[in-house]
Scaffold this motif. Structure first.
Motif: not given
Length: 113
Positions: A8-13, A32-33, A58-59, A74-80
């Motif tokens: 459900k959470a928004t991805l930001k590219l 891009k969202y 990031t998500q 350091i990001p505490t939310e998912p990233y790649a």
């Protein structure tokens, strides 16, 4: 994108094509969202001009429109990152994450370490 932590959470590219701007706040070439819409995997067609590109994503798990970080930055939310680069103790470099676009190109990024 695969292995999304949230359906459900928004991805930001964040797309970069200038080495010196890579991962610098607000210096991306394109943003891009994307909403996962219930899926742990997303395919997103994007037209990029030919050249070298790198992607960070990031998500936003709490939907606050920020990349939340700990006291070390350091990001505490998912990233790649593109090329599924996962350096330890530092941010990745553009050259590690870059890929060449010359016509159609498929890039798969996993959010799972």
């Amino acid at each position: 994108m695969t292995d999304l932590p949230s359906t459900k959470a928004t991805l930001k590219l964040y797309f970069y094509n200038v080495k010196e701007n890579f991962l610098k706040r607000g210096n991306y070439t394109m943003l891009k969202y994307v909403k996962p819409a219930g899926s742990k995997q997303i395919t997103l067609p994007i037209d990029l001009p030919n050249g070298e590109w790198a992607v960070a994503l990031t998500q936003d798990m709490n939907e606050n429109d920020l990349v939340d970080r700990n006291f070390l930055g350091i990001p505490t939310e998912p990233y790649a990152f593109s090329n599924n680069v996962w350096p330890t103790m530092r941010a990745p470099e553009f050259d590690e994450c870059k890929f060449k676009v010359n016509g159609a190109k498929v890039v798969t990024i996993s959010m799972k370490k």
